[in-house]
Design an enzyme around this catalytic site. Structure first.
Site, PDB file in Angstrom:
ATOM      1  CD  GLN A  48      -3.646  -4.322   6.465  1.00  0.00           C
ATOM      2  OE1 GLN A  48      -3.737  -3.261   5.849  1.00  0.00           O
ATOM      3  NE2 GLN A  48      -4.055  -5.462   5.951  1.00  0.00           N
TER       4      GLN A  48
ATOM      5  CG  ASP B 268      -9.476   0.236   4.950  1.00  0.00           C
ATOM      6  OD1 ASP B 268      -9.223  -0.220   3.828  1.00  0.00           O
ATOM      7  OD2 ASP B 268      -8.799  -0.001   5.966  1.00  0.00           O
TER       8      ASP B 268
ATOM      9  CE  LYS C   3      -3.882  -2.388   2.152  1.00  0.00           C
ATOM     10  NZ  LYS C   3      -4.692  -2.700   3.330  1.00  0.00           N
TER      11      LYS C   3
HETATM   12  N1  GUN Z   1      -7.014  -6.608   6.089  1.00  0.00           N
HETATM   13  C1  GUN Z   1      -7.331  -7.330   4.989  1.00  0.00           C
HETATM   14  N2  GUN Z   1      -7.854  -6.532   4.044  1.00  0.00           N
HETATM   15  C2  GUN Z   1      -7.859  -5.289   4.562  1.00  0.00           C
HETATM   16  C3  GUN Z   1      -8.262  -4.030   4.038  1.00  0.00           C
HETATM   17  O1  GUN Z   1      -8.753  -3.882   2.918  1.00  0.00           O
HETATM   18  N3  GUN Z   1      -8.089  -2.977   4.876  1.00  0.00           N
HETATM   19  C4  GUN Z   1      -7.582  -3.103   6.122  1.00  0.00           C
HETATM   20  N4  GUN Z   1      -7.477  -2.013   6.869  1.00  0.00           N
HETATM   21  N5  GUN Z   1      -7.195  -4.254   6.625  1.00  0.00           N
HETATM   22  C5  GUN Z   1      -7.341  -5.334   5.834  1.00  0.00           C
END
Ligand code: GUN
Length: 283
Positions: free
Chosen positions: A97, A120, A53
């Site tokens: 996350q 998100d 990311k």
């Molecule tokens: N863990 C797995 N997928 C995601 C996501 O799209 N965003 C976040 N914050 N955590 C995740």
């Protein structure tokens, strides 16, 4: 029939270059879109995801900060960090996350993020906006799936879409997005008695369970479009999705591969959301 691939890498490249151009335009006005990524603990998969990311932000000309904390971080300290990021004008998007360590209430942390920075799309304000058709951030993975359908010119109106999986991150928001485009939507899950009877009726199938071979060729109507959200490992340790790709590709009209399908689109839509958060803040 052999299905056409919906190439998530190619589509991402195209969309990310648009993000980069819009980010450049914002920078000319003195605003650099900024994303804060918060990682707590040392989950190996999460470490890979957050690195990807941050790298994607850099490549698109977005500012990003990665905050890493020990697995023993107190919930109150994490909430204080989120509040500081809410107040930080250089940060337009905040991503914590998941999963978080068990002693931290993940939903409480998500609700602490300002909805204006919830890139998100996990905050209840974002979920409520999606449900009611109001403006708000859409969760990145189902949003990416919608972009993949758009990229093949697929018209959902009047079609039957079957979503397998009912998570807050993928299944439920996916169903709402498909519904918004006037599809007839069925959500299937672990308590669905006859999954095959449902999927055989589908024009579009989204598999988002997190288990290999949830969807096999005998479960797919010829010509259906199949989107595979799964991220699993096969017996040889190779990345694979929820769909039996080799079998289903002989029946479907379009299919997304794993890797190189939905995965890159998730990060792409995160960049789009972050850019749009910055554009909104600039107005
Ligand atoms: N863990 C797995 N997928 C995601 C996501 O799209 N965003 C976040 N914050 N955590 C995740």
């Amino acid at each position: 029939m052999t299905a056409q691939l919906i190439d998530g890498n190619a589509l991402s490249k195209q969309l990310r270059s648009q993000v980069a151009a819009r980010a450049q335009a914002l920078k000319a006005k003195g605003i650099t879109p900024g994303l804060a990524v918060v990682l707590v603990g040392d989950n190996p998969a999460s470490q890979v995801y957050v690195r990807n990311k941050v790298k994607a932000c850099e490549d698109a000309g977005l500012h990003s900060v990665l905050e890493k904390y020990d697995a023993h971080l107190r919930e109150s300290d994490l909430l204080a960090r989120v509040e500081a990021l809410n107040q930080d004008a250089s940060i337009h998007g905040i991503l914590v996350q998941l999963p978080l360590p068990a002693h931290i209430d993940a939903q409480k942390v998500i609700e602490a993020i300002s909805p204006a920075k919830d890139v998100d799309g996990f905050h209840i304000a974002s979920a409520g906006a999606l449900m009611t058709g109001m403006k708000g951030f859409w969760p990145c993975t189902p949003y990416g799936c919608m972009k993949m359908l758009e990229s093949i010119g697929y018209k959902l109106k009047g079609k039957h879409a079957v979503v397998i999986g009912r998570s807050n991150i993928v299944g439920k928001p996916m169903a709402l997005m498909l519904l918004q485009q006037n599809a007839t939507v069925t959500i299937c899950h672990s308590a669905t008695p006859d999954l095959k009877a449902m999927t055989l009726q589908a024009d579009v199938i989204v598999a988002a369970v997190g288990k290999r071979n949830v969807l096999t060729a005998d479960m797919v109507k010829p010509g259906a479009v199949v989107l595979d959200v799964g991220m699993n490992r096969n017996d040889e340790g190779k990345l694979c999705g929820d769909v039996d790709f080799d079998g289903v590709k002989e029946v479907a009209s379009y299919i997304t591969p794993v890797p190189g399908g939905v995965g890159p689109m998730t990060i792409t839509m995160l960049l789009v959301n972050t850019l749009e958060a910055a554009e909104s803040a600039a107005h």
